[in-house]
Design a protein around this motif. Structure first.
Motif, PDB file in Angstrom:
ATOM      1  N   ALA A   1       0.839  -1.201   0.000  1.00 42.99           N
ATOM      2  CA  ALA A   1       0.000   0.000   0.000  1.00 42.99           C
ATOM      3  C   ALA A   1       0.865   1.238   0.000  1.00 42.99           C
ATOM      4  N   GLY A   2       0.413   2.258  -0.701  1.00 43.76           N
ATOM      5  CA  GLY A   2       1.091   3.537  -0.690  1.00 43.76           C
ATOM      6  C   GLY A   2       0.817   4.286   0.597  1.00 43.76           C
ATOM      7  N   ALA A   3       1.445   5.438   0.741  1.00 46.52           N
ATOM      8  CA  ALA A   3       1.246   6.281   1.919  1.00 46.52           C
ATOM      9  C   ALA A   3      -0.071   7.041   1.777  1.00 46.52           C
ATOM     10  N   PRO A   4      -0.909   7.058   2.818  1.00 39.45           N
ATOM     11  CA  PRO A   4      -2.196   7.765   2.723  1.00 39.45           C
ATOM     12  C   PRO A   4      -2.002   9.268   2.490  1.00 39.45           C
ATOM     13  N   LEU A   5      -2.744   9.788   1.544  1.00 35.94           N
ATOM     14  CA  LEU A   5      -2.727  11.234   1.310  1.00 35.94           C
ATOM     15  C   LEU A   5      -3.589  11.931   2.355  1.00 35.94           C
ATOM     16  N   PRO A   6      -3.233  13.136   2.779  1.00 32.44           N
ATOM     17  CA  PRO A   6      -4.138  13.901   3.633  1.00 32.44           C
ATOM     18  C   PRO A   6      -5.487  14.060   2.935  1.00 32.44           C
TER      19      PRO A   6
ATOM     20  N   CYS B   1      -1.960  18.916  -9.001  1.00 28.88           N
ATOM     21  CA  CYS B   1      -0.851  17.956  -9.052  1.00 28.88           C
ATOM     22  C   CYS B   1       0.372  18.512  -8.328  1.00 28.88           C
ATOM     23  N   GLY B   2       0.612  19.804  -8.498  1.00 29.94           N
ATOM     24  CA  GLY B   2       1.739  20.436  -7.820  1.00 29.94           C
ATOM     25  C   GLY B   2       1.600  20.385  -6.311  1.00 29.94           C
ATOM     26  N   ASP B   3       0.367  20.551  -5.806  1.00 30.69           N
ATOM     27  CA  ASP B   3       0.133  20.482  -4.366  1.00 30.69           C
ATOM     28  C   ASP B   3       0.449  19.082  -3.829  1.00 30.69           C
ATOM     29  N   ILE B   4       0.060  18.056  -4.579  1.00 28.14           N
ATOM     30  CA  ILE B   4       0.329  16.686  -4.151  1.00 28.14           C
ATOM     31  C   ILE B   4       1.827  16.413  -4.161  1.00 28.14           C
ATOM     32  N   LEU B   5       2.497  16.822  -5.241  1.00 25.01           N
ATOM     33  CA  LEU B   5       3.932  16.555  -5.334  1.00 25.01           C
ATOM     34  C   LEU B   5       4.702  17.296  -4.249  1.00 25.01           C
ATOM     35  N   ALA B   6       4.255  18.482  -3.883  1.00 23.66           N
ATOM     36  CA  ALA B   6       4.924  19.236  -2.821  1.00 23.66           C
ATOM     37  C   ALA B   6       4.843  18.490  -1.497  1.00 23.66           C
ATOM     38  N   TRP B   7       3.762  17.743  -1.293  1.00 28.07           N
ATOM     39  CA  TRP B   7       3.623  16.958  -0.065  1.00 28.07           C
ATOM     40  C   TRP B   7       4.423  15.659  -0.161  1.00 28.07           C
ATOM     41  N   VAL B   8       4.503  15.104  -1.369  1.00 26.90           N
ATOM     42  CA  VAL B   8       5.166  13.813  -1.570  1.00 26.90           C
ATOM     43  C   VAL B   8       6.683  13.939  -1.532  1.00 26.90           C
ATOM     44  N   GLU B   9       7.226  14.746  -2.439  1.00 30.42           N
ATOM     45  CA  GLU B   9       8.682  14.959  -2.518  1.00 30.42           C
ATOM     46  C   GLU B   9       8.926  16.257  -3.278  1.00 30.42           C
ATOM     47  N   PRO B  10       9.079  17.368  -2.578  1.00 32.33           N
ATOM     48  CA  PRO B  10       9.194  18.672  -3.251  1.00 32.33           C
ATOM     49  C   PRO B  10      10.343  18.750  -4.248  1.00 32.33           C
TER      50      PRO B  10
ATOM     51  N   ASN C   1      -6.423   6.992  -2.898  1.00 33.25           N
ATOM     52  CA  ASN C   1      -6.199   8.060  -1.928  1.00 33.25           C
ATOM     53  C   ASN C   1      -4.850   7.901  -1.236  1.00 33.25           C
ATOM     54  N   ARG C   2      -3.924   7.264  -1.942  1.00 32.24           N
ATOM     55  CA  ARG C   2      -2.574   7.030  -1.445  1.00 32.24           C
ATOM     56  C   ARG C   2      -1.571   7.352  -2.546  1.00 32.24           C
ATOM     57  N   VAL C   3      -0.316   7.487  -2.161  1.00 32.06           N
ATOM     58  CA  VAL C   3       0.765   7.657  -3.124  1.00 32.06           C
ATOM     59  C   VAL C   3       1.792   6.569  -2.873  1.00 32.06           C
TER      60      VAL C   3
ATOM     61  N   ALA D   1       8.799   7.127   2.717  1.00 32.82           N
ATOM     62  CA  ALA D   1       7.766   7.913   3.371  1.00 32.82           C
ATOM     63  C   ALA D   1       7.751   9.294   2.743  1.00 32.82           C
ATOM     64  N   PRO D   2       6.576   9.854   2.500  1.00 32.18           N
ATOM     65  CA  PRO D   2       6.491  11.192   1.870  1.00 32.18           C
ATOM     66  C   PRO D   2       7.034  12.283   2.781  1.00 32.18           C
ATOM     67  N   SER D   3       7.532  13.335   2.170  1.00 34.85           N
ATOM     68  CA  SER D   3       8.097  14.447   2.923  1.00 34.85           C
ATOM     69  C   SER D   3       7.074  15.075   3.860  1.00 34.85           C
ATOM     70  N   GLY D   4       5.822  15.194   3.390  1.00 35.02           N
ATOM     71  CA  GLY D   4       4.772  15.797   4.217  1.00 35.02           C
ATOM     72  C   GLY D   4       4.477  14.992   5.453  1.00 35.02           C
TER      73      GLY D   4
END
Length: 290
Positions: free
Chosen positions: A115-120, A169-178, A237-239, A282-285
């Motif tokens: 499973a991926g990491a849950p998105l906020p 998409c930019g908002d998601i990527l900023a949380w995942v790995e800026p 709803n995960r990455v 693990a995502p940066s966020g």
């Protein structure tokens, strides 16, 4: 005269209203916008993959889109894993391919749940809202895939008509790995089956999915370290951080499914092929909230 194709009827109506009667060349001539009485037949879409099912074994192992070198590497990889005699250089691989298929039919590949990491929730909900109201291009932007829609956004460049989608998409990527050197984002609706590798990728990618779907819809990725294992990755709803240079596909499902795939293609961003699914990432966020 000229013909223009629009994303939907509403956009065509907007264009007619804006263009019809518009004067050009200091009034020397006037644009007349009319709806054509005939329309080009859309490309025939491949049928969705059956709910809960994977593509045939042969397509999983050796996707038709593989080029000659990629197919040869796939045959060699499975031969090593199964201790099967590989084909001699310059000879047909038919016997080896048949032996590989027989071996996996006798002892099916192990499925590894992941499973991926849950998105906020704020990001996941915003993504689904924006995807549902997206006005898709009139032509699918990647051929040979079982998908209703396929759109490519470019990072660091204008995406006319898709500014809100690109910002999301930019908002998601900023949380995942800026700092991820993203070149493009593949945005899909109704993608299923379609075993392939992403030839252009130069490093791992990030995959997320959204929507109301059931009975499947997970991302299946062949293990890089051991091709007798296949990760079944929950991305709703995960990455997930996966390596698209390994064979992957989407298990058939029922319902509505969208996906976002963030990938890098610039040679300066190249990294060696890694394990197909990175369970240590693990995502940066998420790290920032610990």
């Amino acid at each position: 005269y000229a013909f223009a194709v629009f994303r939907d009827a509403a956009e065509a109506a907007e264009a007619r209203e804006a263009l019809d009667g518009l004067a050009a060349h200091n009034g020397a001539w006037v644009i007349r916008a009319r709806e054509s009485s005939t329309s080009a037949a859309p490309a025939k879409a491949l049928a969705p993959h059956p709910t809960g099912e994977d593509p045939p074994l042969g397509a999983q192992l050796f996707p038709p889109s593989l080029n000659t070198a990629e197919r040869a590497e796939a045959v060699a990889r499975h031969c090593r894993a199964l201790r099967i005699e590989p084909p001699s250089e310059g000879t047909s691989d038919a016997a080896a391919v048949a032996a590989i298929k027989d071996a996996y039919r006798a002892a099916p590949r192990a499925e590894v749940p992941a499973a991926g990491a849950p998105l906020p929730a704020v990001l996941a909900d915003a993504a689904l809202r924006e995807l549902r109201r997206t006005r898709w291009p009139p032509v699918v932007q990647r051929s040979g895939m079982r998908t209703v829609q396929y759109l490519v956004l470019y990072c660091g460049k204008p995406n006319p008509g898709y500014e809100a989608l690109a910002a999301m998409c930019g908002d998601i990527l900023a949380w995942v790995e800026p700092a991820y050197p993203c070149s493009m984002v593949a945005v899909t609706k109704g993608f299923s089956g379609s075993p392939h590798i992403d030839h252009q990728d130069v490093r791992y990618q990030y995959a997320a999915s959204f929507g109301d779907f059931a009975g499947g819809g997970g991302l299946c990725v062949e293990s890089t370290a051991d091709p007798s294992r296949v990760f079944y990755v929950d991305t709703r709803n995960r990455v997930a951080r996966v390596d698209g240079r390994s064979v992957h596909w989407v298990r058939g499902y029922a319902g509505e499914r969208y996906s976002l795939i963030f990938f890098a293609t610039h040679p300066s961003a190249a990294l060696p092929l890694g394990e197909a699914f990175d369970d240590a990432w693990a995502p940066s966020g998420a790290k920032g909230s610990e």
